[in-house]
Design an enzyme around this catalytic site. Structure first.
Site, mmCIF file in Angstrom:
data_model
loop_
_atom_site.group_PDB
_atom_site.id
_atom_site.type_symbol
_atom_site.label_atom_id
_atom_site.label_comp_id
_atom_site.label_asym_id
_atom_site.label_seq_id
_atom_site.Cartn_x
_atom_site.Cartn_y
_atom_site.Cartn_z
ATOM 1 N N ARG A 97 0.787 -1.337 -0.035
ATOM 2 C CA ARG A 97 0.089 0.179 -0.064
ATOM 3 C C ARG A 97 0.918 1.012 0.047
ATOM 4 O O ARG A 97 0.720 2.150 -0.682
ATOM 5 C CB ARG A 97 -1.004 0.020 1.163
ATOM 6 N N ASN A 125 -6.215 -2.785 1.965
ATOM 7 C CA ASN A 125 -6.048 -4.031 2.318
ATOM 8 C C ASN A 125 -7.519 -4.701 2.249
ATOM 9 O O ASN A 125 -8.567 -3.904 2.754
ATOM 10 C CB ASN A 125 -5.504 -4.600 3.406
#
Length: 85
Positions: free
Chosen positions: A13, A31
Site C-alpha cells: 500500500r 487491504n
C-alpha cells in the site's frame, strides 16, 4: 484494481501511494479481508496505465500473481491519494 498474491505485509500500500502521488493521481489503496489489495485511482489515462504496470510488479518483497482491472469514467471522487483500511 484488485491485486492478488503476496501483497499484504510487504509494504504494497505504501509503495502504491508513493508511485500514485508521483504520477499526480488521486484515489485510495486498501487491504481487503481476503488478502488482496484494492486500488482506486483517478487521473490521466497514461498515468493510470503506468500505475497499472507498477502494480503488476509491486515492491521488492511482494509477489503479484493476479491483477484484475476495471475502468470507468465519472466525476472526481478523491482529493488526494491515500491509504485507507
Amino acid at each position: 484494481m484488485i491485486i492478488r498474491g503476496r501483497v499484504q505485509g510487504v509494504g504494497f500500500r505504501y509503495f502504491v501511494r508513493v508511485e500514485a502521488r508521483a504520477l499526480d493521481l488521486l484515489g485510495r489503496v486498501r487491504n481487503l479481508s481476503d488478502g488482496a489489495v484494492e486500488v482506486e485511482a483517478e487521473g490521466s489515462e497514461p498515468a493510470l496505465q503506468k500505475l497499472l504496470a507498477i502494480a503488476r510488479t509491486g515492491p521488492r518483497n511482494a509477489r503479484v500473481t493476479e491483477v484484475h482491472e476495471e475502468w470507468s469514467e465519472g466525476p472526481p471522487r478523491f482529493g488526494a491519494f491515500e491509504i485507507t483500511g
